[in-house]
Design a protein around this motif. Sequence first.
Motif, PDB file in Angstrom:
ATOM      1  N   LYS A 237      33.051  40.097  32.566  1.00  0.00           N
ATOM      2  CA  LYS A 237      33.057  39.674  33.969  1.00  0.00           C
ATOM      3  C   LYS A 237      32.883  40.877  34.887  1.00  0.00           C
ATOM      4  CE  LYS A 237      35.507  36.579  37.128  1.00  0.00           C
ATOM      5  NZ  LYS A 237      36.625  35.630  37.282  1.00  0.00           N
TER       6      LYS A 237
ATOM      7  N   GLU B 252      36.668  39.050  27.795  1.00  0.00           N
ATOM      8  CA  GLU B 252      36.129  38.259  28.900  1.00  0.00           C
ATOM      9  C   GLU B 252      36.198  39.027  30.214  1.00  0.00           C
ATOM     10  OE1 GLU B 252      38.287  34.614  28.870  1.00  0.00           O
ATOM     11  OE2 GLU B 252      37.225  33.804  27.129  1.00  0.00           O
TER      12      GLU B 252
ATOM     13  N   TYR C 152      37.711  41.279  41.336  1.00  0.00           N
ATOM     14  CA  TYR C 152      36.651  40.467  40.744  1.00  0.00           C
ATOM     15  C   TYR C 152      36.019  39.518  41.770  1.00  0.00           C
ATOM     16  CZ  TYR C 152      37.834  42.039  36.044  1.00  0.00           C
ATOM     17  OH  TYR C 152      38.019  42.807  34.913  1.00  0.00           O
TER      18      TYR C 152
ATOM     19  N   SER D 135      29.650  41.808  37.467  1.00  0.00           N
ATOM     20  CA  SER D 135      30.039  41.842  38.877  1.00  0.00           C
ATOM     21  C   SER D 135      29.181  42.836  39.654  1.00  0.00           C
ATOM     22  CB  SER D 135      31.513  42.237  38.998  1.00  0.00           C
ATOM     23  OG  SER D 135      31.680  43.632  38.760  1.00  0.00           O
TER      24      SER D 135
END
Length: 241
Positions: A58, A54, A102, A62
Amino acid sequence: MISVKGQILQNVPFQLSIRQQVIFNALKKSENVHRYDTIYLLAFDLMLREKIIEASLKLYESNIKFAPFKISKFNTAFWIKTPSGYRLRPNVRPSDAIRDIYTNSHMYAFECSTAIVIIYYYAVLQVINEQAFNQLFSQLLVWNWSYDEDLRIITRVGTDFIPGDVLYFHNPDYADPVWLGENVVMLDDHTYFGHGIGVGPAEYIIQGLNTLRKPNATRSAYLLSQYSRLDFRYLAQFSNM
C-alpha cells in the motif's frame, strides 16, 4: 519447522489466505524451529506478517515520496517537525495520525527506515485493539529507526528469512549517505519492497543501489545476514482477533 505446544505442526485447523499460506509454508520449510505456545499465537503471527506485507504494498502504491530529513515532509495537521523527527501533535490520536500517512500520502516524504517503522505501525493498527494502540503509542516520534519501545522490533543475525521480515541491503560504496543501504520488507520467497527503490527480486534491489554508488566504485551492494521482526507474542495480548 513449526512447533505448537512442543509438537511439530504440518497443517493448521483454520482457513489460510493465499498470502498466509505462503508465510506458513516458509515457516514450515525453515531449518529453525518457530515455536508457538498456542495455535492462536501462530494465527496472530501469520496475520501480523500478512498485514506488514499489505502495508508495504500500500505504501509502494501511494504518493509518498522518498526524501532525506532536510527536505522531508509530514502533514502538519498531525505532526510537528523537531530536530530528531516528527512528533505527534497534542490531542491527536496515534491511530488517526498513522492512517493519515496512507490517506493523504501526497503530503508525506521520508526515507526507507522511516518507511519501515510506519509500515510496522500501520500493520499493528490492523491487528490490535485501537484503544490499546492509542494507549501504547501515545508519544509517537517518527524518523529513521526511532520508534516506541512497545513496538518491540527484534533484530537477529542469520538468514532465517520469512515473508514479513525486514531485511537490509548494504551499499558500501554509496555516493550519498542516504543510500548507505536499503531497508526492505520481504514480500514472498523472491520479492522485496524498499521505499525509494521499489518492488522486485534481490537482483533488482542490488542493481538499484549500485546506480547510487560513488564514481569508480568497485564493491556491489549486498544482502546482510540479518533480519528484523515484531515481537508477536507481546503484541498478541492486545489483539482484536
